[in-house]
Design an enzyme around this catalytic site. Structure first.
Site, PDB file in Angstrom:
ATOM      1  N   HIS A 153       6.975  12.292  -3.666  1.00  0.00           N
ATOM      2  CA  HIS A 153       5.779  11.804  -2.981  1.00  0.00           C
ATOM      3  C   HIS A 153       6.075  10.465  -2.326  1.00  0.00           C
ATOM      4  CE1 HIS A 153       2.488  14.280  -5.244  1.00  0.00           C
ATOM      5  NE2 HIS A 153       3.416  15.039  -4.683  1.00  0.00           N
ATOM      6  N   GLU A 184       4.674   7.484  -2.491  1.00  0.00           N
ATOM      7  CA  GLU A 184       4.709   6.311  -3.372  1.00  0.00           C
ATOM      8  C   GLU A 184       6.002   6.292  -4.180  1.00  0.00           C
ATOM      9  OE1 GLU A 184       0.388   7.828  -3.160  1.00  0.00           O
ATOM     10  OE2 GLU A 184       2.383   8.700  -3.301  1.00  0.00           O
ATOM     11  N   CYS A 193      -1.570  10.530  -6.621  1.00  0.00           N
ATOM     12  CA  CYS A 193      -1.841  11.746  -7.399  1.00  0.00           C
ATOM     13  C   CYS A 193      -1.931  11.433  -8.885  1.00  0.00           C
ATOM     14  CB  CYS A 193      -0.754  12.784  -7.146  1.00  0.00           C
ATOM     15  SG  CYS A 193       0.859  12.342  -7.820  1.00  0.00           S
ATOM     16  N   CYS A 214       2.063   9.866  -9.412  1.00  0.00           N
ATOM     17  CA  CYS A 214       2.134   8.559  -8.752  1.00  0.00           C
ATOM     18  C   CYS A 214       1.227   7.536  -9.429  1.00  0.00           C
ATOM     19  CB  CYS A 214       1.812   8.702  -7.276  1.00  0.00           C
ATOM     20  SG  CYS A 214       3.055   9.687  -6.412  1.00  0.00           S
TER      21      CYS A 214
END
Length: 163
Positions: A45, A47, A74, A84
């Site tokens: 992801h 991040e 998330c 995340c």
């Protein structure tokens, strides 16, 4: 937020995930790292890419760092990766700016609530929802994707105008 959106534009679309961009800054606005969904191997992801690139360069994530992300972090990963939200909490980050909330399409995301419980100030940046939503669903098939209208504002979190 415009810079995070530029990162999101770099994503290769996929029918099973959103295209998200993120950046990590110092309190005075110096960019420490940037990232976008699936930039690094392993179904990463935005991040996560941001954090991993900084630590791979031998730098610790400062606890006063500020995270900007086009979509709320998330709270659940179907891939089994660390969510995340947990990465943000583990890093000690205290401020996260988000462009849109995650629609209930793939998972029910409780990211904002978990961050708030962890003492993180979550701030919604207004004005880019339409473009962020369009980029987020790049690669989704028309009949099986979240509607851009699903990326609306949430009155339950602090909002600011601007980018």
């Amino acid at each position: 937020m415009n810079l995070a959106l530029q990162e999101a534009h770099k994503c290769t679309g996929t029918p099973t995930a959103y295209c998200v961009g993120a950046l990590l800054t110092t309190p005075d606005g110096k960019i420490l790292s940037t990232g976008y969904s699936r930039e690094l191997p392993g179904n990463t992801h935005a991040e996560q890419c941001c954090f991993d690139k900084l630590t791979a360069a031998g730098q610790a994530i400062p606890t006063d760092a500020i995270l900007y992300t086009t979509m709320e972090p998330c709270s659940e990963r179907l891939s089994g990766n660390v969510p995340c939200v947990q990465r943000v909490l583990d890093a000690g980050i205290k401020t996260v700016y988000v462009g849109v909330e995650e629609p209930v399409f793939f998972v029910v995301n409780t990211g904002r609530e978990q961050l708030a419980k962890g003492g993180v100030n979550v701030v919604k940046v207004l004005g880019l929802e339409q473009e962020i939503g369009e980029v987020a669903i790049k690669g989704h098939q028309e009949a099986a994707r979240a509607s851009i209208s699903d990326f609306g504002a949430d009155d339950a979190i602090e909002t600011i105008e601007g980018n």
